[in-house]
Design an enzyme around this catalytic site. Structure first.
Site, PDB file in Angstrom:
ATOM      1  CG  PHE A 127      -1.839   1.236   1.199  1.00 51.18           C
ATOM      2  CD1 PHE A 127      -2.981   1.242   0.405  1.00 51.18           C
ATOM      3  CD2 PHE A 127      -1.527   2.380   1.923  1.00 51.18           C
ATOM      4  CE1 PHE A 127      -3.803   2.370   0.349  1.00 51.18           C
ATOM      5  CE2 PHE A 127      -2.348   3.506   1.869  1.00 51.18           C
ATOM      6  CZ  PHE A 127      -3.491   3.504   1.090  1.00 51.18           C
ATOM      7  CG  ASP A 214       5.538   3.519   1.957  1.00 51.71           C
ATOM      8  OD1 ASP A 214       5.521   4.125   3.046  1.00 51.71           O
ATOM      9  OD2 ASP A 214       4.543   3.418   1.219  1.00 51.71           O
ATOM     10  CE  LYS A 243      -1.009   5.794   7.660  1.00 43.66           C
ATOM     11  NZ  LYS A 243      -0.684   5.028   6.461  1.00 43.66           N
TER      12      LYS A 243
HETATM   13  C1  LIG Z   1      -0.937   5.257   5.080  1.00 46.30           C
HETATM   14  C2  LIG Z   1       0.126   4.860   4.141  1.00 46.30           C
HETATM   15  C3  LIG Z   1       0.402   5.615   2.982  1.00 46.30           C
HETATM   16  C4  LIG Z   1      -0.435   6.792   2.569  1.00 46.30           C
HETATM   17  O1  LIG Z   1      -0.385   7.836   3.485  1.00 46.30           O
HETATM   18  P1  LIG Z   1      -1.472   9.034   3.401  1.00 46.30           P
HETATM   19  O2  LIG Z   1      -0.978  10.001   4.426  1.00 46.30           O
HETATM   20  O3  LIG Z   1      -2.812   8.425   3.719  1.00 46.30           O
HETATM   21  O4  LIG Z   1      -1.425   9.563   2.027  1.00 46.30           O
HETATM   22  C5  LIG Z   1       1.473   5.225   2.195  1.00 46.30           C
HETATM   23  N1  LIG Z   1       2.228   4.167   2.515  1.00 46.30           N
HETATM   24  C6  LIG Z   1       1.987   3.421   3.616  1.00 46.30           C
HETATM   25  C7  LIG Z   1       2.889   2.273   3.937  1.00 46.30           C
HETATM   26  C8  LIG Z   1       0.927   3.731   4.455  1.00 46.30           C
HETATM   27  O5  LIG Z   1       0.676   2.969   5.524  1.00 46.30           O
END
Ligand SMILES: *Cc1c(COP(=O)(O)O)cnc(C)c1O
Length: 388
Positions: A127, A214, A243
């Protein structure tokens, strides 16, 4: 029915305030927060260091523009590069935007090396966000369906399958980078194996690709190190995060090291809000607090404690398939889809989440005491044992 677009399935509760690991609803009921707004409020709710930093900054200056120097942005870049071993930072406002920056950086890097159609290797069940490029990088058809045509320039492999990545390396001369979550969050708390991560590093070195991690969900202390990759023996070229970086104030960052640190030049990328004084003051308070209070180390100890409690309490429970994760990023996989447990937990005063259908996702704040973790474990054990 409200006038909001119906993009979310929401639980029937509204919170009015929070304190530490607890949230309080508008009726005055108290809930133990084992989700932290999906790994955002890692320092708990209303952490005094963050509150004070925001209040002080709000009274002086919220926003200027990246047309000018911003002291708090430079200070946060220094703090993040120093804690991670990276060299440069670009600031934006979310995880998706941090990944957009990384994807643009990889494409520009490719073009600078004469690759006309630069391609990024991504993984199944990954994701990376909801913008067009990041949903195209995401390995979940449900998130992509209806939004075609997808952004091209991605090719996919199964996580922890180095042979599959080697196969791509042998056949695709357009590859310029690998984008991977060290621990998949939405994908069900799937940990990338250390040998896999190190294998990716070697492949990237051999082919001149960028290793881009990521760490939007697993970074900022959650997995037992400031960044999860620091526990896996790899130094990446790019780290994206968001986050937990602002503890609730929107901020994202793309960090880079080596040649990747010098790819973006004037005019290549930008954001009006990105790295503004308010967001960076919050981010700086977060990074400093995580370091000063040893919260990454605390995540390791707290995670071990919670997992032990769960393993003991669920011994012999036929519903349990596997407990996995790192630090306070824990997945409890059950034998079948268990989405209904979220509502049952809410009724029991516990905030949890279920992802990938059958996996309870636990992301409690890093400031949780052992007593709070015991309360969480006891509540969960009752719910899981009652589930069949
Ligand atoms: C939540 C998340 C995203 C996206 O972040 P947003 O702030 O919602 O755009 C991207 N990568 C990972 C691994 C995530 O958990």
């Amino acid at each position: 029915m409200s006038s909001l677009m119906q993009t979310y399935g929401r639980l029937p509760v509204t919170f009015s305030h929070g304190e530490g690991a607890y949230l309080f609803d508008t009726e005055g009921r108290r809930y133990l927060d084992a989700l932290s707004g999906i790994s955002v409020t890692n320092l708990g709710h209303a952490h005094p260091a963050v509150t004070e930093a925001i209040q002080q900054q709000a009274g002086r200056l919220l926003h200027t523009s990246n047309l000018y120097h911003i002291a708090a942005q430079e200070a946060l870049a220094d703090a993040l590069t120093s804690v991670s071993g990276m060299e440069t930072a670009f600031f934006c406002n979310s995880g998706a935007e941090a990944n957009e920056a990384a994807i643009k950086l990889a494409r520009l890097y490719g073009h600078q090396r004469g690759v006309d159609k630069p391609t990024v290797i991504v993984f199944e069940n990954a994701f990376h966000g909801r913008t067009l490029a990041t949903l195209s990088a995401t390995g979940n058809r449900k998130i992509q369906a209806g939004f075609e045509p997808l952004v091209t320039g991605f090719t996919r492999a199964p996580l922890n399958d180095l042979a599959a990545v080697q196969q791509i390396a042998a056949n695709n001369p357009d590859v310029v980078a690998v984008l991977v979550e060290p621990i998949q969050g939405e994908g069900g708390i799937r940990v990338a194996e250390q040998t896999f991560m190190q294998g990716l590093r070697e492949l990237c070195d051999a082919h001149g690709w960028l290793l881009m991690l990521d760490e939007v969900q697993c970074g900022n202390g959650r997995a037992g190190h400031y960044f999860a990759c620091q526990g896996m023996g790899v130094v990446p070229d790019v780290i994206t995060t968001a986050k937990g970086l602002g503890n609730g104030v929107p901020i994202g960052a793309c960090l880079a090291h080596g040649p990747a640190a010098r790819v973006f030049k004037g005019g290549h990328h930008g954001s009006t809000y990105g790295g503004n004084p308010l967001a960076c003051a919050a981010g700086l308070a977060v990074v400093n607090t995580i370091i000063k209070e040893g919260l990454a180390e605390r995540a390791t100890a707290a995670g071990a404690h919670l997992r032990q409690q769960l393993a003991d309490g669920l011994q012999g429970c036929a519903n349990l398939v596997e407990l996995r994760g790192r630090g306070l990023m824990i997945g409890v996989q059950l034998h079948r889809d268990c989405g209904e447990l979220v509502g049952q937990a809410l009724a029991a005063g516990l905030l949890i989440n279920v992802t990938a259908g059958n996996t309870i996702r636990l992301l409690p704040p890093l400031i949780c005491s052992d007593a709070e973790l015991d309360e969480l474990a006891a509540g969960l054990i009752t719910l899981i044992r009652g589930f069949d």
